[in-house]
Design an enzyme around this catalytic site. Structure first.
Site, PDB file in Angstrom:
ATOM      1  N   HIS A   1       0.855  -1.192   0.000  1.00  0.00           N
ATOM      2  CA  HIS A   1       0.000   0.000   0.000  1.00  0.00           C
ATOM      3  C   HIS A   1       0.894   1.247   0.000  1.00  0.00           C
ATOM      4  CE1 HIS A   1      -2.807   3.101   1.183  1.00  0.00           C
ATOM      5  NE2 HIS A   1      -3.771   2.285   0.768  1.00  0.00           N
TER       6      HIS A   1
ATOM      7  N   GLU B   1      -3.944   2.122  -7.363  1.00  0.00           N
ATOM      8  CA  GLU B   1      -4.308   3.251  -6.504  1.00  0.00           C
ATOM      9  C   GLU B   1      -3.401   4.439  -6.790  1.00  0.00           C
ATOM     10  OE1 GLU B   1      -6.563   2.034  -2.662  1.00  0.00           O
ATOM     11  OE2 GLU B   1      -4.431   2.057  -2.274  1.00  0.00           O
TER      12      GLU B   1
HETATM   13  P1  PGA Z   1      -9.495   6.162   0.209  1.00  0.00           P
HETATM   14  O1  PGA Z   1      -8.299   5.126   0.475  1.00  0.00           O
HETATM   15  O2  PGA Z   1     -10.666   5.360  -0.292  1.00  0.00           O
HETATM   16  O3  PGA Z   1      -9.742   6.807   1.527  1.00  0.00           O
HETATM   17  O4  PGA Z   1      -9.008   7.107  -0.829  1.00  0.00           O
HETATM   18  C1  PGA Z   1      -8.051   4.088  -0.397  1.00  0.00           C
HETATM   19  C2  PGA Z   1      -6.848   3.338   0.072  1.00  0.00           C
HETATM   20  O5  PGA Z   1      -5.905   3.975   0.555  1.00  0.00           O
HETATM   21  O6  PGA Z   1      -6.786   2.107  -0.023  1.00  0.00           O
END
Ligand code: PGA
Length: 253
Positions: A96, A166
């Site tokens: 992540h 992401e």
């Molecule tokens: P968010 O986070 O939905 O708050 O943008 C997503 C993540 O970090 O996995």
């Protein structure tokens, strides 16, 4: 249609046992009849046994937010994959961006992925650029993250893996700051092509690719319809049942 996958990345949003139990009970009740979506709750480590217990006998799965990248035990504070498996965890998020920002290297991400696979946990590999630039350098960045995490991985014959895209710049904001479906789709195609260059072709085609970064009830519909993704990794909106349910609903349709 293939089952969609939605993972709730609770980060540290849910801090109390009672709150976690209540959430799990409500979610269980509300999603009992749903078939089209696999739901995963990824709480902090200490809440894992509570969530596993609360979800016993339901279809909702439990995830962890990270896992030790090391094979040996001399790493204070790291949680080994085998223990997570014993606790009833099925999925584990690796790489992540919030962990990479704290110093987790590509090598460590790869280590976590290998540890997860060895313990028969399903790794959810996160990749994403910090910023987009008009000349498209972010694609090369994504490719590097994927290739380094998956180096020599095809040795694992029946590889099971989830990839989450992401974009770091879109995390923790609101639906209006999230990526547009067309750009998500373009990136998903790029990720799929990169996967096909490092994994056996059939394996690469099977990998679910999720999107994460400010998924909220307001944009879940358009992202699932136009983004070409298999589901979502949801942060802040997954910690409140009132915002999480509409997102699940968009994916269950
Ligand atoms: P968010 O986070 O939905 O708050 O943008 C997503 C993540 O970090 O996995």
């Amino acid at each position: 249609m293939k089952k969609r996958l939605v993972i709730a990345n609770w980060k540290g949003y849910i801090e109390r046992e009672e709150e976690a139990k209540k959430f799990a009970a409500q979610l269980r009740k509300k999603t009992r009849a749903w078939r089209g979506v696999e739901v995963v709750l990824a709480p902090t480590f200490p809440l894992i046994p509570i969530i596993t217990e609360a979800l016993k006998g339901s279809r909702i799965k439990v995830g962890a937010q990270t896992v030790s990248p090391f094979e040996d035990a001399q790493h204070t504070g790291e949680v080994p994959a085998a223990l997570l498996k014993d606790l009833g965890v099925s999925y584990v998020i690796v790489g992540h961006s919030e962990r990479r920002a704290m110093g987790e290297t590509d090598e460590m991400v790869r280590g976590s992925l290998m540890q997860a696979l060895s313990a028969k946990l399903l790794p959810v590999l996160c990749v994403g650029e910090r910023e987009r630039d008009p000349s498209g350098n972010h694609f090369a960045f994504l490719e590097r993250q994927l290739v380094s995490a998956l180096k020599n991985i095809s040795k694992h014959a029946s590889l099971k893996l989830v990839v989450t895209y992401e974009p770091v710049w879109a995390i923790g904001k609101t639906a209006s700051d999230a990526m547009r479906p067309g750009e998500v789709q373009e990136t998903v195609i790029f990720i799929r092509r990169t996967l096909a260059s490092v994994l056996p072709r059939t394996g690469a085609l099977r990998v679910p690719i999720l999107y994460g970064g400010s998924v909220e009830p307001e944009n879940a519909d358009i992202l699932i319809v136009g983004g070409g993704v298999s589901g979502f990794l949801v942060g802040h909106a997954s910690a409140d049942i009132e915002t999480f349910l509409p997102i699940l609903n968009a994916c269950a349709r």
